[in-house]
Write a protein that holds these residues in place. Structure first.
Motif, PDB file in Angstrom:
ATOM      1  N   ASN A 263       0.809  -1.212   0.000  1.00  0.00           N
ATOM      2  CA  ASN A 263       0.000   0.000   0.000  1.00  0.00           C
ATOM      3  C   ASN A 263       0.843   1.263   0.000  1.00  0.00           C
ATOM      4  OD1 ASN A 263      -2.862  -0.645  -0.041  1.00  0.00           O
ATOM      5  ND2 ASN A 263      -2.480  -1.735   1.871  1.00  0.00           N
ATOM      6  N   VAL A 264       1.911   1.280   0.793  1.00  0.00           N
ATOM      7  CA  VAL A 264       2.777   2.469   0.795  1.00  0.00           C
ATOM      8  C   VAL A 264       3.367   2.670  -0.596  1.00  0.00           C
ATOM      9  CG1 VAL A 264       4.909   3.449   1.709  1.00  0.00           C
ATOM     10  CG2 VAL A 264       3.274   2.367   3.256  1.00  0.00           C
ATOM     11  N   ALA A 265       3.823   1.588  -1.240  1.00  0.00           N
ATOM     12  CA  ALA A 265       4.387   1.694  -2.590  1.00  0.00           C
ATOM     13  C   ALA A 265       3.317   2.089  -3.600  1.00  0.00           C
ATOM     14  CB  ALA A 265       5.038   0.371  -2.986  1.00  0.00           C
ATOM     15  N   ASN A 266       2.156   1.455  -3.504  1.00  0.00           N
ATOM     16  CA  ASN A 266       1.066   1.702  -4.451  1.00  0.00           C
ATOM     17  C   ASN A 266       0.611   3.157  -4.412  1.00  0.00           C
ATOM     18  OD1 ASN A 266      -0.293   0.346  -6.465  1.00  0.00           O
ATOM     19  ND2 ASN A 266      -1.802  -0.583  -5.137  1.00  0.00           N
ATOM     20  N   TYR A 267       0.295   3.642  -3.220  1.00  0.00           N
ATOM     21  CA  TYR A 267      -0.276   4.985  -3.106  1.00  0.00           C
ATOM     22  C   TYR A 267       0.789   6.067  -3.231  1.00  0.00           C
ATOM     23  CZ  TYR A 267      -4.802   2.997  -2.024  1.00  0.00           C
ATOM     24  OH  TYR A 267      -5.996   2.326  -2.119  1.00  0.00           O
ATOM     25  N   THR A 268       2.040   5.727  -2.925  1.00  0.00           N
ATOM     26  CA  THR A 268       3.111   6.701  -3.152  1.00  0.00           C
ATOM     27  C   THR A 268       3.321   6.925  -4.643  1.00  0.00           C
ATOM     28  OG1 THR A 268       4.255   6.176  -1.076  1.00  0.00           O
ATOM     29  CG2 THR A 268       5.575   7.177  -2.831  1.00  0.00           C
ATOM     30  N   LEU A 269       3.352   5.836  -5.414  1.00  0.00           N
ATOM     31  CA  LEU A 269       3.631   5.963  -6.846  1.00  0.00           C
ATOM     32  C   LEU A 269       2.404   6.409  -7.639  1.00  0.00           C
ATOM     33  CD1 LEU A 269       5.705   5.646  -9.112  1.00  0.00           C
ATOM     34  CD2 LEU A 269       4.974   3.267  -9.353  1.00  0.00           C
ATOM     35  N   LEU A 270       1.256   5.803  -7.385  1.00  0.00           N
ATOM     36  CA  LEU A 270       0.085   6.038  -8.238  1.00  0.00           C
ATOM     37  C   LEU A 270      -0.756   7.230  -7.802  1.00  0.00           C
ATOM     38  CD1 LEU A 270      -1.151   2.378  -8.886  1.00  0.00           C
ATOM     39  CD2 LEU A 270       0.560   3.727 -10.132  1.00  0.00           C
ATOM     40  N   THR A 271      -0.702   7.604  -6.519  1.00  0.00           N
ATOM     41  CA  THR A 271      -1.555   8.696  -6.033  1.00  0.00           C
ATOM     42  C   THR A 271      -0.757   9.929  -5.632  1.00  0.00           C
ATOM     43  OG1 THR A 271      -3.174   7.080  -5.228  1.00  0.00           O
ATOM     44  CG2 THR A 271      -3.349   9.311  -4.368  1.00  0.00           C
ATOM     45  N   TYR A 272       0.340   9.722  -4.885  1.00  0.00           N
ATOM     46  CA  TYR A 272       1.087  10.861  -4.346  1.00  0.00           C
ATOM     47  C   TYR A 272       2.130  11.415  -5.313  1.00  0.00           C
ATOM     48  CZ  TYR A 272       4.237  13.538  -1.351  1.00  0.00           C
ATOM     49  OH  TYR A 272       5.021  14.527  -0.815  1.00  0.00           O
ATOM     50  N   MET A 273       2.677  10.576  -6.181  1.00  0.00           N
ATOM     51  CA  MET A 273       3.803  10.995  -7.013  1.00  0.00           C
ATOM     52  C   MET A 273       3.500  12.196  -7.913  1.00  0.00           C
ATOM     53  SD  MET A 273       6.977  10.536  -7.352  1.00  0.00           S
ATOM     54  CE  MET A 273       7.186   9.016  -6.425  1.00  0.00           C
ATOM     55  N   PRO A 274       2.288  12.320  -8.508  1.00  0.00           N
ATOM     56  CA  PRO A 274       2.038  13.532  -9.308  1.00  0.00           C
ATOM     57  C   PRO A 274       2.251  14.817  -8.511  1.00  0.00           C
ATOM     58  CG  PRO A 274       0.337  11.897  -9.736  1.00  0.00           C
ATOM     59  CD  PRO A 274       1.147  11.373  -8.589  1.00  0.00           C
ATOM     60  N   SER A 275       1.740  14.846  -7.280  1.00  0.00           N
ATOM     61  CA  SER A 275       1.912  16.035  -6.442  1.00  0.00           C
ATOM     62  C   SER A 275       3.367  16.201  -6.023  1.00  0.00           C
ATOM     63  CB  SER A 275       1.012  15.919  -5.202  1.00  0.00           C
ATOM     64  OG  SER A 275       1.263  16.968  -4.301  1.00  0.00           O
ATOM     65  N   TYR A 276       4.040  15.102  -5.697  1.00  0.00           N
ATOM     66  CA  TYR A 276       5.443  15.155  -5.271  1.00  0.00           C
ATOM     67  C   TYR A 276       6.325  15.736  -6.376  1.00  0.00           C
ATOM     68  CZ  TYR A 276      10.034  13.529  -3.659  1.00  0.00           C
ATOM     69  OH  TYR A 276      11.360  13.455  -3.271  1.00  0.00           O
ATOM     70  N   LEU A 277       6.113  15.275  -7.614  1.00  0.00           N
ATOM     71  CA  LEU A 277       6.948  15.735  -8.720  1.00  0.00           C
ATOM     72  C   LEU A 277       6.749  17.211  -9.011  1.00  0.00           C
ATOM     73  CD1 LEU A 277       6.663  12.737 -11.229  1.00  0.00           C
ATOM     74  CD2 LEU A 277       8.575  13.293  -9.709  1.00  0.00           C
ATOM     75  N   THR A 278       5.503  17.667  -9.007  1.00  0.00           N
ATOM     76  CA  THR A 278       5.224  19.042  -9.415  1.00  0.00           C
ATOM     77  C   THR A 278       5.405  20.041  -8.274  1.00  0.00           C
ATOM     78  OG1 THR A 278       2.860  18.677  -8.991  1.00  0.00           O
ATOM     79  CG2 THR A 278       3.650  18.327 -11.237  1.00  0.00           C
ATOM     80  N   ASP A 279       4.954  19.697  -7.059  1.00  0.00           N
ATOM     81  CA  ASP A 279       4.974  20.650  -5.952  1.00  0.00           C
ATOM     82  C   ASP A 279       6.263  20.588  -5.126  1.00  0.00           C
ATOM     83  OD1 ASP A 279       2.432  21.326  -6.746  1.00  0.00           O
ATOM     84  OD2 ASP A 279       1.438  20.023  -5.287  1.00  0.00           O
ATOM     85  N   THR A 280       6.762  19.360  -4.877  1.00  0.00           N
ATOM     86  CA  THR A 280       7.943  19.218  -4.026  1.00  0.00           C
ATOM     87  C   THR A 280       9.234  19.320  -4.825  1.00  0.00           C
ATOM     88  OG1 THR A 280       6.673  17.787  -2.536  1.00  0.00           O
ATOM     89  CG2 THR A 280       9.071  17.723  -2.324  1.00  0.00           C
ATOM     90  N   ILE A 281       9.302  18.630  -5.968  1.00  0.00           N
ATOM     91  CA  ILE A 281      10.522  18.615  -6.788  1.00  0.00           C
ATOM     92  C   ILE A 281      10.503  19.735  -7.813  1.00  0.00           C
ATOM     93  CG2 ILE A 281      11.964  17.166  -8.295  1.00  0.00           C
ATOM     94  CD1 ILE A 281      11.839  16.239  -5.426  1.00  0.00           C
ATOM     95  N   ASP A 282       9.317  20.304  -8.080  1.00  0.00           N
ATOM     96  CA  ASP A 282       9.167  21.425  -9.009  1.00  0.00           C
ATOM     97  C   ASP A 282       9.494  21.023 -10.447  1.00  0.00           C
ATOM     98  OD1 ASP A 282       8.424  24.014  -9.623  1.00  0.00           O
ATOM     99  OD2 ASP A 282      10.466  24.785  -9.439  1.00  0.00           O
ATOM    100  N   ILE A 283       8.890  19.924 -10.870  1.00  0.00           N
ATOM    101  CA  ILE A 283       8.999  19.467 -12.253  1.00  0.00           C
ATOM    102  C   ILE A 283       7.758  19.916 -13.016  1.00  0.00           C
ATOM    103  CG2 ILE A 283       9.069  17.387 -13.718  1.00  0.00           C
ATOM    104  CD1 ILE A 283      10.654  16.024 -11.524  1.00  0.00           C
ATOM    105  N   ASP A 284       7.910  20.227 -14.276  1.00  0.00           N
ATOM    106  CA  ASP A 284       6.785  20.658 -15.101  1.00  0.00           C
ATOM    107  C   ASP A 284       5.656  19.630 -15.033  1.00  0.00           C
ATOM    108  OD1 ASP A 284       5.629  22.352 -17.402  1.00  0.00           O
ATOM    109  OD2 ASP A 284       5.661  20.314 -18.240  1.00  0.00           O
ATOM    110  N   GLU A 285       4.423  20.103 -14.871  1.00  0.00           N
ATOM    111  CA  GLU A 285       3.279  19.221 -14.659  1.00  0.00           C
ATOM    112  C   GLU A 285       3.048  18.285 -15.846  1.00  0.00           C
ATOM    113  OE1 GLU A 285      -1.425  19.544 -13.305  1.00  0.00           O
ATOM    114  OE2 GLU A 285      -0.224  21.344 -13.647  1.00  0.00           O
ATOM    115  N   THR A 286       3.144  18.811 -17.057  1.00  0.00           N
ATOM    116  CA  THR A 286       2.937  17.972 -18.244  1.00  0.00           C
ATOM    117  C   THR A 286       4.020  16.911 -18.358  1.00  0.00           C
ATOM    118  OG1 THR A 286       1.914  19.845 -19.392  1.00  0.00           O
ATOM    119  CG2 THR A 286       2.664  17.993 -20.737  1.00  0.00           C
ATOM    120  N   GLU A 287       5.266  17.297 -18.111  1.00  0.00           N
ATOM    121  CA  GLU A 287       6.368  16.334 -18.160  1.00  0.00           C
ATOM    122  C   GLU A 287       6.180  15.231 -17.127  1.00  0.00           C
ATOM    123  OE1 GLU A 287      11.078  16.327 -16.953  1.00  0.00           O
ATOM    124  OE2 GLU A 287      10.303  18.076 -18.044  1.00  0.00           O
ATOM    125  N   ALA A 288       5.781  15.620 -15.900  1.00  0.00           N
ATOM    126  CA  ALA A 288       5.557  14.631 -14.842  1.00  0.00           C
ATOM    127  C   ALA A 288       4.440  13.669 -15.230  1.00  0.00           C
ATOM    128  CB  ALA A 288       5.213  15.346 -13.534  1.00  0.00           C
TER     129      ALA A 288
END
Length: 481
Positions: A263-288
């Motif tokens: 569950n930690v792996a599933n929800y980190t990658l499939l649910t949380y990662m979009p927000s992590y990439l764009t808000d925390t790492i500051d990657i372009d939303e479309t690229e992420a």
């Protein structure tokens, strides 16, 4: 095909394997429910801005986001209740009947969210109804996954259970990808005004037809061969919840420990990662978005070969390989992501995706095989729903809160490592069940232990041995393999 076992352990009827066409229909009917569940998560996660504007317009953008994400977290509170109620009902009345209910509740609630009037039309009733429909989804999913996995595992030929079981999580990935693509399509294809007023509803409404297809497929099938054989033998349970608590609690605890990592792996990658990439790492939303969808598409391609591989080499090598590699490679993966360039980010996400898909391709066959037919749906559902409520829906919140508190962007890696460390012990203790027939009503697959085939008050339960240990040692019945 299962042979009759020693007297006192029931199983007098042989379990005939279903024909290939029926197996395929059963797999499709079960997998589409999981697809609907994750389709909803993806649509909701990718349209948070529009949901906030329509249901919480009086609040600031930050407060809107908090309330919208609460709509993801809060329903997990009801998952264990759904598992406790719906899972045991599946052991008493049959898998098919309960699964028909769960898919109607899941798809119907998502569809109704698409029809909900906004706050400006009906006021406070709008967010209240939104939360109500989300709670219905949380309750129904508590009984959906365990039932769907049980349905496939009990229909699949036992030598190919890994291959067919992998399609359950293929449904997870397909639903997530479809939801992400539809949400992105309406965002890119509509004006901001149209998207915020009515366009956001389109993906939610798509859940209606998806649910109808799943309901149709499920309603046209008989119950699983193993459950029908148990009914003929009169070895189905009349007190399912009490029996689960008494008979299979060690298996439930082992399942909870392993599913923490899943569950930690599933929800980190499939649910949380979009927000992590764009808000925390500051990657372009479309690229992420394109990186994540690309990795998920690769996972969809390799998940069934992984399931097939587990039929050959066993479930435990793949599950242990996933846990150990997660512990070792989590920090390197997040270091690559922190470089922000698209190539290392893609490699980092791919590492996490490979570790996850090694589990996803196997759990549909491994986890139902932890339980005997008599208590399978209830034991699986209660353990899985409890672990998901504790570690799944909370993973994005825990990651985000700890990053905010510490400023350390490696928090998700540390959480993955902790979960992997916890999972290794129950995985080592788990019996290997690849190539083993799991249709016996009372035998715990891969062991010489049986649960009682009746309530002790009704009979002396000659097959049981008194004592505090719930799994009852058998007196030498024939092998389940």
């Amino acid at each position: 095909m299962s042979e009759s076992n020693a007297e006192g352990h029931g199983h007098r009827h042989q379990v005939e394997e279903a024909d290939p066409a029926t197996v395929k229909k059963a797999v499709a009917g079960a997998a589409i429910g999981n697809g609907v569940e994750w389709f909803d998560y993806a649509v909701y996660a990718y349209l948070t801005t529009q949901i906030g504007l329509n249901f919480f317009p009086e609040f600031s953008p930050t407060a809107q986001s908090i309330f919208v994400f609460a709509g993801i977290a809060i329903p997990f509170v009801l998952r264990p209740l759904g598992g406790i109620i719906l899972g045991p009902l599946g052991d008493r009345y049959g898998r098919r009947q309960v699964l028909a209910v769960t898919i109607v509740l899941m798809a119907g609630a998502t569809f109704l969210i698409g029809l909900l009037p906004s706050f400006t039309v009906i006021g406070l009733a709008a967010p209240i109804l939104l939360l109500t429909f989300r709670l219905v989804q949380g309750f129904s999913t508590g009984g959906e996954y365990g039932g769907a996995a049980t349905f496939i595992a009990e229909y699949a030929p036992y030598r190919r259970r890994g291959f067919f079981g992998s399609f359950l999580e293929f449904g997870t990935l397909a639903g997530t990808v479809l939801g992400a693509i539809l949400a992105t399509a309406v965002q890119l294809g509509l004006s901001e005004e149209a998207l915020n007023s009515w366009g956001w509803r389109i993906p939610f409404l798509v859940a209606g037809p998806l649910g109808l297809v799943g309901f149709y497929l499920r309603s046209k099938l008989e119950d699983t061969p193993a459950f029908r054989a148990a009914e003929q033998d009169h070895t189905t349970t009349s007190a399912p919840f009490r029996e689960v608590c008494r008979n299979v609690w060690p298996q439930i605890l082992h399942l909870i420990g392993f599913v923490m990592l899943l569950n930690v792996a599933n929800y980190t990658l499939l649910t949380y990662m979009p927000s992590y990439l764009t808000d925390t790492i500051d990657i372009d939303e479309t690229e992420a978005l394109f990186v994540l969808i690309g990795v998920m598409l690769i996972m969809m391609v390799i998940i069934t070969p992984i399931g097939r591989l587990s039929d050959r080499i066993g479930r435990k090598p793949l599950l242990l390989g996933s846990a150990i590699s997660t512990f070792v490679l989590a920090i390197p993966a997040f270091w690559l992501i922190s470089l922000k360039s698209w190539l290392p980010v893609t490699i980092g996400i791919a590492i996490l995706g490979l570790q996850l898909v090694m589990m996803l391709g196997v759990i549909g066959s491994a986890l139902p095989a932890m339980f005997p037919t008599r208590n399978r749906y209830g034991g699986f559902s209660i353990g899985y729903a409890t672990s998901t409520a504790a570690f799944g829906g909370t993973a994005p919140l825990i990651n985000e809160s700890l990053i905010a508190a510490t400023g350390n962007t490696y928090v998700p890696a540390f959480y993955l490592m902790l979960s992997a460390a916890v999972a290794i012990y129950p995985l080592i203790r788990m019996p290997e069940t690849a190539g083993i027939d799991i249709s016996h009503p009372t035998r715990i697959p891969g062991t010489d232990h049986y649960v009682p085939d009746r309530e002790p008050a009704m009979a002396g339960a000659p097959s049981s041995t008194p004592g505090p240990t719930p799994p009852v040692t058998g007196d030498g019945g024939s092998s389940a393999g």
